[in-house]
Motif scaffolding. Sequence first.
Motif, short mmCIF file in Angstrom:
data_model
loop_
_atom_site.label_atom_id
_atom_site.label_comp_id
_atom_site.label_asym_id
_atom_site.label_seq_id
_atom_site.Cartn_x
_atom_site.Cartn_y
_atom_site.Cartn_z
N ALA A 1 0.81 -1.22 0.00
CA ALA A 1 0.00 0.00 0.00
C ALA A 1 0.84 1.26 0.00
CB ALA A 1 -0.93 -0.01 1.21
N MET A 2 2.04 1.20 0.56
CA MET A 2 2.89 2.38 0.69
C MET A 2 3.60 2.77 -0.61
SD MET A 2 4.65 1.47 4.36
CE MET A 2 5.19 3.10 4.86
N LYS A 3 3.78 1.86 -1.51
CA LYS A 3 4.64 2.11 -2.67
C LYS A 3 4.09 3.06 -3.73
CE LYS A 3 7.13 -2.27 -2.22
NZ LYS A 3 7.47 -3.56 -2.86
N PRO A 4 2.81 2.98 -4.12
CA PRO A 4 2.35 3.80 -5.25
C PRO A 4 2.60 5.30 -5.09
CG PRO A 4 0.73 2.11 -4.74
CD PRO A 4 1.75 2.05 -3.65
N ALA A 5 2.49 5.83 -3.89
CA ALA A 5 2.68 7.27 -3.69
C ALA A 5 4.08 7.73 -4.06
CB ALA A 5 2.37 7.64 -2.24
N MET A 6 5.05 6.82 -4.05
CA MET A 6 6.44 7.18 -4.34
C MET A 6 6.82 6.90 -5.80
SD MET A 6 7.83 8.08 -1.27
CE MET A 6 9.42 7.44 -0.71
N SER A 7 5.87 6.48 -6.60
CA SER A 7 6.21 6.03 -7.95
C SER A 7 6.45 7.17 -8.94
CB SER A 7 5.10 5.12 -8.50
OG SER A 7 3.88 5.84 -8.62
N GLY A 8 5.98 8.38 -8.63
CA GLY A 8 6.13 9.48 -9.58
C GLY A 8 7.25 10.43 -9.28
N LEU A 9 8.10 10.11 -8.30
CA LEU A 9 9.13 11.06 -7.89
C LEU A 9 10.20 11.29 -8.95
CD1 LEU A 9 9.62 10.09 -4.14
CD2 LEU A 9 8.63 12.19 -5.06
N LYS A 10 10.49 10.29 -9.76
CA LYS A 10 11.54 10.45 -10.77
C LYS A 10 11.20 11.57 -11.75
CE LYS A 10 14.69 7.62 -13.48
NZ LYS A 10 15.03 6.24 -13.92
N GLU A 11 9.90 11.76 -11.99
CA GLU A 11 9.47 12.80 -12.91
C GLU A 11 9.78 14.21 -12.38
OE1 GLU A 11 5.34 12.11 -13.45
OE2 GLU A 11 5.61 10.10 -14.31
N LEU A 12 9.89 14.34 -11.05
CA LEU A 12 10.19 15.64 -10.45
C LEU A 12 11.62 16.11 -10.74
CD1 LEU A 12 8.58 15.51 -6.88
CD2 LEU A 12 7.87 16.92 -8.82
N LYS A 13 12.45 15.23 -11.22
CA LYS A 13 13.84 15.60 -11.52
C LYS A 13 13.91 16.76 -12.50
CE LYS A 13 18.24 13.64 -13.02
NZ LYS A 13 18.94 12.43 -13.52
N GLU A 14 12.95 16.82 -13.42
CA GLU A 14 12.95 17.86 -14.46
C GLU A 14 12.25 19.14 -14.01
OE1 GLU A 14 14.80 17.15 -16.94
OE2 GLU A 14 15.06 15.10 -16.19
N GLU A 15 11.69 19.16 -12.81
CA GLU A 15 11.01 20.36 -12.32
C GLU A 15 12.03 21.49 -12.10
OE1 GLU A 15 8.88 23.23 -11.37
OE2 GLU A 15 7.74 21.36 -11.74
N SER A 16 11.78 22.65 -12.69
CA SER A 16 12.74 23.75 -12.62
C SER A 16 12.60 24.59 -11.36
CB SER A 16 12.59 24.65 -13.85
OG SER A 16 11.26 25.17 -13.93
N ASP A 17 11.45 24.55 -10.72
CA ASP A 17 11.22 25.33 -9.51
C ASP A 17 11.66 24.52 -8.29
OD1 ASP A 17 10.29 26.69 -7.30
OD2 ASP A 17 8.31 27.13 -8.15
N PRO A 18 12.77 24.89 -7.65
CA PRO A 18 13.28 24.09 -6.52
C PRO A 18 12.28 23.95 -5.37
CG PRO A 18 14.92 25.68 -7.25
CD PRO A 18 13.64 26.04 -7.93
N GLU A 19 11.55 25.00 -5.07
CA GLU A 19 10.60 24.94 -3.96
C GLU A 19 9.43 24.01 -4.28
OE1 GLU A 19 8.71 25.24 -0.44
OE2 GLU A 19 10.78 25.74 -0.96
N LYS A 20 8.95 24.08 -5.51
CA LYS A 20 7.87 23.18 -5.91
C LYS A 20 8.35 21.73 -5.89
CE LYS A 20 4.55 22.19 -9.60
NZ LYS A 20 4.04 22.57 -10.94
N LYS A 21 9.59 21.51 -6.33
CA LYS A 21 10.15 20.16 -6.32
C LYS A 21 10.21 19.62 -4.89
CE LYS A 21 13.64 19.44 -9.01
NZ LYS A 21 14.98 19.39 -9.63
N ARG A 22 10.71 20.46 -3.98
CA ARG A 22 10.81 20.03 -2.58
C ARG A 22 9.43 19.74 -2.00
NH1 ARG A 22 9.53 21.26 2.02
NH2 ARG A 22 8.44 23.11 1.26
#
Length: 353
Positions: free
Chosen positions: A218-239
Amino acid sequence: MAEQARAAIRVSGAHHSSWNGKVGITPPEDNAHGVAQWDHTITYADRSVTQPLKEMFENERVYNQDPETLRSYREAVKTVHHENTHMLAAEGTQHADGKQAFQNLPEQALEEGISEVHSYDNLNEYIDELGLEDVAPGIKSAEARPSYPHYTPAARRFAENIGRETGEESTEVVRRLAVVNAEQKFRVAAGMLYDSSDLPGKVPEQERDAAIRRIETAMKPAMSGLKELKEESDPEKKRRESAKAGARSVEAGLDEVDKLSKEWGQPAPEARVERGVAAEQGRSNGQAPQEAGPQTADSAESQQLPPDLAAAVHASRSGSEPLSSASRLGEDRMGSRRSGTQSSPERGPEIQR
């Protein structure tokens, strides 16, 4: 370099390191400071790790070096600590046991995030274990840039929320996750949530592992999209988005704990029948029926059913077989969370720029 793994064990309290004693060079085109290979070799980039460390020893005991130079030394040592954190493993396991799990996005995110949080937060202790403040005076006070900004906020929030639920310090949660391989990190976290809940008093011991697997899944799906945040240009939004993912992961695990508690806390059908018969007998004898209070987990537990019978009763409530009879679904049946492009299976966890 000969002492790097032993120092990591002392800092973390891990059972052992999987490092095979070999050090190689990370190819420049890999854009990685270091890689913990699946054959248990560690490779380091010449420009960002090996050369600064050589310079540090060439300038041994030189005081008042400029901040940028000291930072290059500190970041090189952090890379060494990070890769050796990947190599830490529990008794009877090795770093390579997590190879298949690491190809999944949630496991990759938690492995890299926890390894970075642990190596960054405990870097001064690692420096002390290696005696490097004497070699490069001021290195403990230098600044170092953390790696994996799309993973580390999630790992921190994940550890903080588990700590709040279990009564452990978040640093201890990080340590427990750091000393096991990629396959076991979610499982250790799920076990901590299980043990701090009311489930140990409800679930038969032979069903414990299956219940923990449900929490872990149950815990895993919420962490599945984090790799996509690598391309986020706004550091605060990424954090912010990364931290939210860590919080959602723990919340999903707690929701599964609640589901399990309700499943195992319901009164057995046999108990309901017995209460009904007793009430009917009382009316036949001219006695007023007794008002029964709500059935609690404690009252159900007071029946002290043998574990095997308790498991059978659980199955009769839900209309399904006991947990231990369940079989693991293949990826084609459960919906793979893997991305189309994964890290090469021949490479281990690494620090990206």
